[in-house]
Design an enzyme around this catalytic site. Structure first.
Site, short mmCIF file in Angstrom:
data_model
loop_
_atom_site.label_atom_id
_atom_site.label_comp_id
_atom_site.label_asym_id
_atom_site.label_seq_id
_atom_site.Cartn_x
_atom_site.Cartn_y
_atom_site.Cartn_z
N GLU A 23 76.81 37.61 20.32
CA GLU A 23 75.61 38.08 21.03
C GLU A 23 74.76 38.96 20.11
O GLU A 23 75.29 39.82 19.38
CB GLU A 23 76.07 38.89 22.25
CG GLU A 23 74.96 39.61 23.00
CD GLU A 23 75.51 40.52 24.10
OE1 GLU A 23 74.73 40.89 24.98
OE2 GLU A 23 76.72 40.85 24.07
N LYS A 98 70.46 35.90 28.89
CA LYS A 98 71.54 36.64 29.56
C LYS A 98 71.14 37.00 30.98
O LYS A 98 70.06 37.54 31.23
CB LYS A 98 71.87 37.89 28.75
CG LYS A 98 73.12 38.63 29.23
CD LYS A 98 73.45 39.78 28.28
CE LYS A 98 74.74 40.49 28.69
NZ LYS A 98 75.08 41.59 27.75
N CYS A 129 78.31 37.53 27.16
CA CYS A 129 79.01 38.79 27.41
C CYS A 129 79.23 39.04 28.90
O CYS A 129 80.02 38.37 29.54
CB CYS A 129 78.27 39.93 26.73
SG CYS A 129 79.30 41.39 26.40
#
Length: 300
Positions: A23, A98, A129
């Site tokens: 990420e 995200k 994540c």
């Protein structure tokens, strides 16, 4: 980008078809919380026409490899996203924004799942994540046909609102890693790193019948220390290959697609009763914006 190019070259020598980097590995991650909106815009770029995205696309074509890496995306309307750009050797690309952002108040959350076919004969999904922490996200990605889940992270060693989840690692241990490698290795493999991951990450693969590729930052990230632990997990939740390196590392594994045919998660999905699941789509009133939650933890 130099690090990415170096690892892609190593991966090409091992005939890798799909590679995932962490990420925000291009922009950097934890320092973003300190930047103004103007500073965020300066390091952001559009996709697929920004410089990093173009370079990833060129590398992908050069090596016949699908390459995914994290960056800050500048949207057409000026929005900022924590994104994972995936370049494919036939010129196709995908970009996941995200869903659960928190590192900066200037980042907008994504509003769509990302699942796509690749030239390698497999269907791939992406969750970044915190996206992976919510079981609903992994299940929806699997229902969209993902066989492989790319899970780029910046985790381990994080300050957390839970006394039993991770916790900060002394930056001094990282700086002293050459003289005392055992101390930082214990943190990386303990509850602040691998131990925490093992409580939930394999379940995302097992319960949904997906292979999972976990890519993570390693080392000092502003005032925190990321724990690495890169790994490939099969569709039964078993670790196929993992890194225990105290530093940059490349984990390479072959995936046996035939395992998915009768794996537990794939069979469980067939037993679903969607008519019972309406409560999953109803707000309870306890929901919180992840940006507010994380900043609250930081304040404490």
């Amino acid at each position: 980008m130099a690090t990415i190019e170096r690892f892609v070259g190593r991966a090409a020598a091992e005939r890798v078809e799909i590679i995932a980097f962490p990420e925000c590995c291009i922009s950097g991650y934890w320092h973003l919380r300190k930047l103004s909106r103007g500073q965020m815009v300066e390091i952001a770029e559009p996709v697929p026409d920004g410089p990093a995205a173009r370079r990833l696309s060129a590398l992908s074509k050069q090596h016949g490899m699908t390459i995914g890496a994290g960056l800050v995306e500048l949207g057409a309307g000026g929005e900022l996203f924590n994104s994972f750009f995936v370049a494919m050797p036939d010129g196709r690309w995908a970009c996941h924004r995200k869903l659960h952002v928190f590192v900066s108040e200037f980042l907008s959350p994504g509003d769509a799942y990302t699942v796509f076919d690749t030239p390698h004969g497999c269907r791939v999904g992406v969750l970044i994540c915190y996206d992976n922490n919510l079981v609903e996200n992994a299940r929806i990605t699997a229902l969209a046909g993902a066989e492989i889940l790319l899970a780029p992270h910046q985790t381990g060693g994080c300050r957390s609102g839970s006394p039993c989840a991770m916790g900060p690692i002394d930056v001094g241990l990282w700086n002293d890693r050459e003289r005392n490698p055992g101390a930082i290795a214990a943190e990386f493999q303990g509850d602040k790193g691998r131990g925490w991951l093992m409580r939930w990450l394999p379940a995302r693969a097992h319960d949904n019948g997906m292979f999972l590729v976990f890519a993570n930052g390693v080392g000092q990230d502003d005032d925190e220390v990321r724990t690495g632990n890169a790994m490939v997990i099969d569709c039964y939740g078993r670790i196929v290959k993992e890194s225990k390196a105290i530093g940059d590392d490349l984990v390479v594994a072959d995936l046996d697609a035939s395992l998915r045919e009768r794996c537990t998660g794939a069979r469980w999905i067939k037993a679903r009763r969607p008519e019972l699941y309406q409560p999953l789509a109803v707000r309870t009133g306890r929901e919180m914006d992840t940006r507010a939650v994380r900043f609250e933890y930081e304040a404490k």
